[in-house]
Design a protein around this motif. Structure first.
Motif, mmCIF file in Angstrom:
data_model
loop_
_atom_site.group_PDB
_atom_site.id
_atom_site.type_symbol
_atom_site.label_atom_id
_atom_site.label_comp_id
_atom_site.label_asym_id
_atom_site.label_seq_id
_atom_site.Cartn_x
_atom_site.Cartn_y
_atom_site.Cartn_z
ATOM 1 N N LEU A 1 55.105 20.449 -22.585
ATOM 2 C CA LEU A 1 54.678 19.104 -22.974
ATOM 3 C C LEU A 1 55.127 18.069 -21.953
ATOM 4 O O LEU A 1 54.346 17.198 -21.555
ATOM 5 N N VAL A 2 56.350 18.176 -21.485
ATOM 6 C CA VAL A 2 56.844 17.248 -20.462
ATOM 7 C C VAL A 2 56.031 17.406 -19.177
ATOM 8 O O VAL A 2 55.639 16.415 -18.549
ATOM 9 N N VAL A 3 55.757 18.645 -18.797
ATOM 10 C CA VAL A 3 54.954 18.899 -17.590
ATOM 11 C C VAL A 3 53.557 18.320 -17.755
ATOM 12 O O VAL A 3 53.035 17.643 -16.860
ATOM 13 N N ALA A 4 52.923 18.552 -18.896
ATOM 14 C CA ALA A 4 51.553 18.070 -19.119
ATOM 15 C C ALA A 4 51.487 16.544 -19.142
ATOM 16 O O ALA A 4 50.563 15.946 -18.585
ATOM 17 N N ILE A 5 52.468 15.904 -19.766
ATOM 18 C CA ILE A 5 52.492 14.437 -19.772
ATOM 19 C C ILE A 5 52.718 13.928 -18.351
ATOM 20 O O ILE A 5 52.091 12.954 -17.919
ATOM 21 N N GLY A 6 53.599 14.584 -17.606
ATOM 22 C CA GLY A 6 53.802 14.210 -16.207
ATOM 23 C C GLY A 6 52.532 14.365 -15.394
ATOM 24 O O GLY A 6 52.180 13.500 -14.584
ATOM 25 N N VAL A 7 51.814 15.457 -15.621
ATOM 26 C CA VAL A 7 50.546 15.686 -14.921
ATOM 27 C C VAL A 7 49.542 14.602 -15.301
ATOM 28 O O VAL A 7 48.802 14.098 -14.448
ATOM 29 N N LEU A 8 49.504 14.211 -16.572
ATOM 30 C CA LEU A 8 48.601 13.159 -17.024
ATOM 31 C C LEU A 8 48.874 11.853 -16.278
ATOM 32 O O LEU A 8 47.958 11.216 -15.761
ATOM 33 N N VAL A 9 50.141 11.481 -16.181
ATOM 34 C CA VAL A 9 50.512 10.237 -15.496
ATOM 35 C C VAL A 9 50.218 10.339 -13.999
ATOM 36 O O VAL A 9 49.634 9.431 -13.407
ATOM 37 N N VAL A 10 50.611 11.444 -13.389
ATOM 38 C CA VAL A 10 50.383 11.625 -11.946
ATOM 39 C C VAL A 10 48.885 11.670 -11.646
ATOM 40 O O VAL A 10 48.434 11.126 -10.634
ATOM 41 N N SER A 11 48.100 12.277 -12.522
ATOM 42 C CA SER A 11 46.653 12.364 -12.310
ATOM 43 C C SER A 11 46.004 10.990 -12.236
ATOM 44 O O SER A 11 45.090 10.767 -11.442
ATOM 45 N N MET A 12 46.474 10.076 -13.083
ATOM 46 C CA MET A 12 45.930 8.715 -13.030
ATOM 47 C C MET A 12 46.208 8.080 -11.669
ATOM 48 O O MET A 12 45.344 7.447 -11.077
ATOM 49 N N GLY A 13 47.416 8.272 -11.175
ATOM 50 C CA GLY A 13 47.769 7.735 -9.866
ATOM 51 C C GLY A 13 46.998 8.412 -8.747
ATOM 52 O O GLY A 13 46.535 7.754 -7.812
ATOM 53 N N VAL A 14 46.840 9.730 -8.843
ATOM 54 C CA VAL A 14 46.101 10.482 -7.822
ATOM 55 C C VAL A 14 44.656 10.004 -7.764
ATOM 56 O O VAL A 14 44.096 9.823 -6.680
ATOM 57 N N ASP A 15 44.060 9.798 -8.935
ATOM 58 C CA ASP A 15 42.671 9.349 -8.983
ATOM 59 C C ASP A 15 42.516 8.023 -8.238
ATOM 60 O O ASP A 15 41.628 7.856 -7.402
ATOM 61 N N PHE A 16 43.383 7.088 -8.532
ATOM 62 C CA PHE A 16 43.321 5.779 -7.873
ATOM 63 C C PHE A 16 43.613 5.897 -6.384
ATOM 64 O O PHE A 16 42.873 5.369 -5.553
ATOM 65 N N LEU A 17 44.696 6.588 -6.035
ATOM 66 C CA LEU A 17 45.104 6.667 -4.630
ATOM 67 C C LEU A 17 44.100 7.425 -3.771
ATOM 68 O O LEU A 17 43.855 7.047 -2.620
#
Length: 171
Positions: free
Chosen positions: A50-66
């Motif tokens: 769950l911690v990994v998936a939430i981290g991936v969710l947050v990082v994915s938003m940043g990756v999409d923008f960047l």
């Protein structure tokens, strides 16, 4: 429980596909499936995934923008091109582009940002070659971002499988 486990894994696989393909929920499906498993078996069994998936969710938003920003900057897009790409994405998503004989909304989501960026750049610079180059840059950046998001989502699913396999697959 085995049926539920594999059903949730199937939802997670759909989430991995959604991380790559626009208009399909991605990492949020993976998080939801992990939460469902946690509700049934206790969150102690899924703390790490769950911690990994939430981290991936947050990082994915940043990756999409960047990634989109990188593609735009790398290929010389202006803010007008970036705004046009967003407008084109929305028009493609909602099917408001002229009807295409093939591909449907998925093709609209892919072509919309390209056309929108080109139109935005043409409004700003009035140079067709620069506009096409900027449009391609935004699309390339976006595609790279989607691939990175897909890999991150796949990693989250693998973490879930590794940590829950003995509990879910054989009960």
């Amino acid at each position: 429980m085995t049926v539920l486990y594999w059903l949730l894994v199937a939802v997670m696989v759909l989430g991995v596909i959604g991380a790559v393909v626009p208009a399909i929920p991605g990492t949020s499906l993976i998080v939801a499936a992990i939460v469902i498993w946690g509700v049934i078996h206790g969150f102690g069994t899924v703390t790490v995934p769950l911690v990994v998936a939430i981290g991936v969710l947050v990082v994915s938003m940043g990756v999409d923008f960047l990634a989109s920003f990188w593609g735009a900057q790398r290929f010389g897009a202006s803010k007008w091109g970036q705004i046009g790409a967003v407008v084109g994405l929305l028009l493609g998503f909602f099917g408001l582009l002229p009807a295409l004989p093939f591909g449907g909304p998925l093709l609209g989501i892919l072509i919309g940002p390209l056309l929108g960026a080109i139109v935005g750049e043409l409004i700003y610079r009035r140079d067709f070659v620069v506009a096409v180059k900027a449009g391609i840059g935004i699309v390339v950046g976006s595609l790279i971002g989607n691939l990175i998001q897909g890999l991150l989502a796949l990693g989250a699913v693998i973490v879930f499988l590794v940590t829950t396999w003995p509990l879910g697959a054989v009960t």
